[in-house]
Write an enzyme that holds these catalytic residues in place. Structure first.
Site, PDB file in Angstrom:
ATOM      1  N   LYS A 275       0.831  -1.192   0.000  1.00  0.00           N
ATOM      2  CA  LYS A 275       0.000   0.000   0.000  1.00  0.00           C
ATOM      3  C   LYS A 275       0.872   1.250   0.000  1.00  0.00           C
ATOM      4  O   LYS A 275       1.874   1.319   0.715  1.00  0.00           O
ATOM      5  CB  LYS A 275      -0.919  -0.011   1.222  1.00  0.00           C
ATOM      6  CG  LYS A 275      -1.956   1.099   1.248  1.00  0.00           C
ATOM      7  CD  LYS A 275      -2.916   0.905   2.416  1.00  0.00           C
ATOM      8  CE  LYS A 275      -3.968   2.002   2.451  1.00  0.00           C
ATOM      9  NZ  LYS A 275      -4.951   1.807   3.550  1.00  0.00           N
TER      10      LYS A 275
ATOM     11  N   SER B 294     -10.907   1.046   5.938  1.00  0.00           N
ATOM     12  CA  SER B 294      -9.997   1.051   4.788  1.00  0.00           C
ATOM     13  C   SER B 294      -9.568  -0.320   4.309  1.00  0.00           C
ATOM     14  O   SER B 294      -9.077  -0.461   3.196  1.00  0.00           O
ATOM     15  CB  SER B 294      -8.755   1.882   5.116  1.00  0.00           C
ATOM     16  OG  SER B 294      -9.068   3.262   5.116  1.00  0.00           O
TER      17      SER B 294
ATOM     18  N   SER C 165      -9.439   2.963   1.995  1.00  0.00           N
ATOM     19  CA  SER C 165      -8.302   3.514   1.292  1.00  0.00           C
ATOM     20  C   SER C 165      -7.417   2.475   0.610  1.00  0.00           C
ATOM     21  O   SER C 165      -6.528   2.818  -0.171  1.00  0.00           O
ATOM     22  CB  SER C 165      -7.454   4.340   2.259  1.00  0.00           C
ATOM     23  OG  SER C 165      -6.933   3.527   3.304  1.00  0.00           O
TER      24      SER C 165
END
Length: 490
Positions: free
Chosen positions: A82, A181, A157
């Site tokens: 990520k 997220s 996210s």
């Protein structure tokens, strides 16, 4: 075995093939790089790619196997991290123009552990700016599209991570979860994501090492693979004061269990947190029979989550102003308006506001503890809506006409089903629950008492094995495969 088949094996199968020499790490990485070349232009999930480094690392992994050296549980498996997770020597932008060219010197802890287990870093996955919001777009790399419908959001996210998993661009993914997220993008992209118990996966470095609001966690295409990655990234670290001392190996291993008598509290909307879209409500309603068929005792009930909204919003704003306040002062023109508003809200807080939120959080913890004395898990929707129009920053929710459920047109309102659970400190798993009439994925949230991560995974595994929803590939994958085959035939 074709490259397409190889990329959709489980992570465990990939690791076994590499460990036994049936497939080399180089072959596995190259197959995934080819998959990224073919599919990523349509979805924009992986935003920084390091193919030369990945192939060199894979060659060294093959040499290690040939030499008979000890191999980690993820040996040779390609992973893109990520873009909010710091990676040494690889660009880490946090989705912000402020850090568009930022290259850290070292890895953060979760990346260190994944690489130490033998995984091969292939790049970074897309995020919203500073991971703020559950829709993945930013001014550095643009929008990540949902592989099940390219005009829809992939969530966030960890939207880039979820889309990459769904498309076969990586078998495992790391992420983190403050208000959903890991869970929202898993729901939107038909994969699995776990928000672990706070401290299960230690976070380092952190500007708030004692905070339990944001937690790192795993994503995968199956609960079994997710448990494998969780066992790698979990475990104590002295630099994280809230890290749990439990042996992470207990999180892995066979997840097949007998669910007869398991007590399930059924609360799709968490007792009126939001009004569910009919498509989501219809999909979830069909899962009661699945759970009962597995032997669970399902009862319509929900905990008292009063105060969860204030707790989350207050502590989130406080955390944002601490983490990003100086950046806003120095680069206001480079910060998206919704994030700037979050930071400013944190600056307006008084000491008594934060104290009140902490007190309410303590009361919430006590009520959840009492609630779970009567149930093994709580089951709810992950999101009140299916994947929404990607041109929007966020969807607006209408209030229920007669049920009294709250609506909302704000930046965070639609995420209540996820972030109310965040405020409780409980582990929560998003697992595929089916599809709307127009083919959009819908996830189901399985919540357990703090510390019961393993139990949540067991129930999630038995559910996904029974339904098979997670095995349905996105249309963009089939379309790409057809195009490649057509090109080869010509």
């Amino acid at each position: 075995m074709t490259a397409d088949e190889l990329c959709f094996l489980t992570a465990r199968e990939m690791a076994d093939l590499v460990r036994t020499g049936q497939v080399s790490a180089v072959e596995l990485v190259r197959a995934h790089l080819d998959r990224i070349d073919a599919v990523n232009p349509a979805v924009n999930a992986i935003v920084t790619l390091v193919p030369d480094q990945a192939l060199a690392d894979a060659a060294r992994a093959d040499e290690a196997r040939s030499a008979g050296r000890p191999l980690g549980p993820l040996h040779g498996i390609p992973v893109a991290h990520k873009d909010t997770h710091r990676t040494g020597g690889i660009r880490t932008t946090y989705g912000s123009r402020i850090f568009a060219d930022h290259v850290p010197d070292d890895d953060e802890l979760v990346v260190t552990r994944i690489r130490a287990a033998g995984a091969i870093t292939i790049g970074k996955t897309n995020v919203p700016e500073f991971a703020a919001g559950s829709h993945t777009y930013n001014e550095v790399f643009g929008l990540t599209r949902n592989p099940y419908a390219l005009d829809r959001s992939a969530g966030g996210s960890s939207g880039g991570a979820a889309a990459a998993l769904a498309c076969g661009m990586q078998p495992l993914a790391d992420g983190n979860d403050m208000g959903g997220s890991l869970r929202n993008p898993a729901s939107f992209c038909n994969v699995v994501g776990l928000r672990p118990t706070a401290g299960r996966v230690p976070q380092y470095p952190s500007v708030l090492p004692w905070s339990s609001l944001t937690v790192p966690g795993p994503m995968a295409r199956s609960v079994d693979d997710l448990a494998l990655l969780l066992s790698v990234i979990a475990g104590p670290d002295p630099r994280c004061p809230i890290s749990l001392a439990d042996d992470p190996r207990t999180l892995d291993g066979p997840l097949e269990v007998d669910l007869h008598g398991v007590r399930v509290a059924w609360a799709p909307d968490l007792g009126g947190a939001v009004a569910l879209d009919p498509a989501v409500a219809d999909v979830l309603a069909r899962q009661v029979g699945v759970l009962e068929g597995l032997g669970c005792v399902v009862v319509e009930d929900h905990p008292d989550l009063s105060g969860a909204d204030e707790v989350f919003r207050t502590l989130r704003a406080w955390q944002f102003q601490l983490a990003y306040g100086e950046l806003l002062d120095a680069h206001r023109d480079l910060v998206k308006p919704s994030l700037a508003a979050n930071i400013e809200a944190g600056r307006e807080l008084r000491a008594e506001d934060v104290a009140r939120a902490e007190g309410m959080r303590g009361e919430l913890w006590e009520r959840m503890h009492a609630f779970f004395a009567g149930y093994d898990v709580l089951v709810a929707a992950v999101s009140p809506v299916p994947p929404f129009d990607a041109r929007l920053e966020y969807p607006c929710l209408p209030a229920a006409g007669d049920g009294g459920a709250a609506g909302g047109a704000g930046y965070l309102d639609w995420m209540r089903l996820a972030y109310w659970i965040s405020a409780t400190g409980c582990p929560a798993l998003s697992v595929p629950a089916g599809f709307s009439g127009d083919g959009l994925p819908v996830g189901m949230q399985i919540v357990g008492p703090p510390g019961a991560d393993r139990r949540v995974l067991e129930i999630g595994h038995m559910f996904e094995t029974s339904t098979g929803h997670g095995r349905r590939r996105p249309p963009v994958v089939d379309a790409t495969a057809a195009a490649v085959a057509g090109g080869e035939s010509r």
